[in-house]
Enzyme design. Structure first.
Site, PDB file in Angstrom:
ATOM      1  N   THR A  27       0.878  -1.175   0.000  1.00 52.10           N
ATOM      2  CA  THR A  27       0.000   0.000   0.000  1.00 52.10           C
ATOM      3  C   THR A  27       0.916   1.225   0.000  1.00 52.10           C
ATOM      4  O   THR A  27       2.126   1.105   0.177  1.00 52.10           O
ATOM      5  CB  THR A  27      -0.893   0.046   1.257  1.00 52.10           C
ATOM      6  OG1 THR A  27      -0.068   0.246   2.406  1.00 52.10           O
ATOM      7  CG2 THR A  27      -1.696  -1.233   1.433  1.00 52.10           C
ATOM      8  N   VAL A  83       7.325  -2.384   7.065  1.00 51.56           N
ATOM      9  CA  VAL A  83       7.267  -0.925   7.114  1.00 51.56           C
ATOM     10  C   VAL A  83       7.948  -0.336   5.879  1.00 51.56           C
ATOM     11  O   VAL A  83       9.092  -0.665   5.567  1.00 51.56           O
ATOM     12  CB  VAL A  83       7.924  -0.401   8.409  1.00 51.56           C
ATOM     13  CG1 VAL A  83       7.901   1.114   8.428  1.00 51.56           C
ATOM     14  CG2 VAL A  83       7.209  -0.967   9.627  1.00 51.56           C
ATOM     15  N   LYS A  84       7.189   0.527   5.214  1.00 54.04           N
ATOM     16  CA  LYS A  84       7.686   1.141   3.979  1.00 54.04           C
ATOM     17  C   LYS A  84       8.276   2.512   4.320  1.00 54.04           C
ATOM     18  O   LYS A  84       7.624   3.338   4.972  1.00 54.04           O
ATOM     19  CB  LYS A  84       6.501   1.325   3.038  1.00 54.04           C
ATOM     20  CG  LYS A  84       6.761   0.937   1.618  1.00 54.04           C
ATOM     21  CD  LYS A  84       5.462   1.007   0.851  1.00 54.04           C
ATOM     22  CE  LYS A  84       5.703   0.915  -0.617  1.00 54.04           C
ATOM     23  NZ  LYS A  84       4.485   1.257  -1.355  1.00 54.04           N
ATOM     24  N   LEU A  85       9.510   2.729   3.851  1.00 58.43           N
ATOM     25  CA  LEU A  85      10.211   3.981   4.170  1.00 58.43           C
ATOM     26  C   LEU A  85      10.765   4.591   2.892  1.00 58.43           C
ATOM     27  O   LEU A  85      11.194   3.865   1.991  1.00 58.43           O
ATOM     28  CB  LEU A  85      11.388   3.681   5.106  1.00 58.43           C
ATOM     29  CG  LEU A  85      11.022   2.945   6.390  1.00 58.43           C
ATOM     30  CD1 LEU A  85      11.859   1.708   6.562  1.00 58.43           C
ATOM     31  CD2 LEU A  85      11.173   3.870   7.575  1.00 58.43           C
TER      32      LEU A  85
END
Ligand code: E4P
EC number: 2.2.1.2
Length: 215
Positions: A27, A83-85
């Protein structure tokens, strides 16, 4: 090649999951914003109930401390949250800290091979080169993926490549031909992959001929 579905829409995920085509989900804030009336946490929880594979949820903070705080909260939602960073120095700093805590990371908005090298050095679980957005500005997205593959092979990095910003069946095919680890595919593109007019024509001809048999 693993198939991730690039959406925050739970119905789309459920349907694609029934087809057996969902190894994971990605997402981003824009996709979450399309799902009106639900909080991001509710959306991530609902997705994680549908899917056992990795589910990427993106941080909003721009500094490493803020990213780490958000990441810990996101990671506590479910065991399969990744976790998207963003691919910035602060994002890399947070990635390094999170990977040492055992929190899985997806370093996103990757547009160059050097950026992907930095993501791997920071210990990213995944890196997401955006092929469609590069193609949009007349750069080859798939060439970038091939360069990242070579670099990761040269140094035995474990970071997996997610081909992102997929816009067409050609992107999926090209990603598979060069042996990308994962493609994250929008529902609309995923649902077109099976279609071929000769398949439909073949079924029609077989059914017509079957009717002629004296049963
Ligand atoms: C997935 O991780 C990306 O956020 C997504 O594929 C971006 O796609 P877009 O370039 O079509 O917005």
């Amino acid at each position: 090649m693993k198939f991730f579905i690039d959406t925050a829409n739970v119905e789309e995920i459920r349907q694609a999951n029934e087809w057996g085509l969902v190894d994971g989900v990605t997402t981003n804030p824009s996709l979450v914003a399309k799902e009106s009336g639900q909080s991001p946490t509710d959306i991530y929880q609902a997705i994680c109930r549908e899917v056992t594979g990795p589910v990427s949820a993106e941080v909003i903070a721009l500094n490493a401390k803020g990213m780490i705080d958000e990441a810990r909260k996101l990671a506590s939602i479910a065991d399969n949250i990744v976790v998207k960073l963003p691919l910035t120095l602060e994002g890399l700093k947070a990635t390094k800290a999170l990977s040492s805590e055992g929190i899985k990371t997806n370093v996103t908005l990757c547009f160059s091979a050097n950026q992907a090298l930095l993501a791997a050095k920071a210990g990213a679980t995944y890196v997401s080169p955006f092929v469609g957005r590069l193609d949009d500005i007349a750069n080859s997205g798939m060439e970038l993926v091939a360069h990242i593959q070579s670099i990761y092979q040269n140094y035995d990095f474990n970071t997996e490549i997610i081909v992102a910003s997929v816009r067409s069946p050609m992107h999926v095919m090209d990603a598979a031909i060069i042996g990308a680890d994962i493609a994250t595919i929008p529902f609309k593109v995923l649902s077109t992959l099976v279609h071929h007019p000769l398949t439909d024509k073949g079924i029609e001809a077989f059914l017509n001929d079957w009717q002629k048999i004296d049963k």
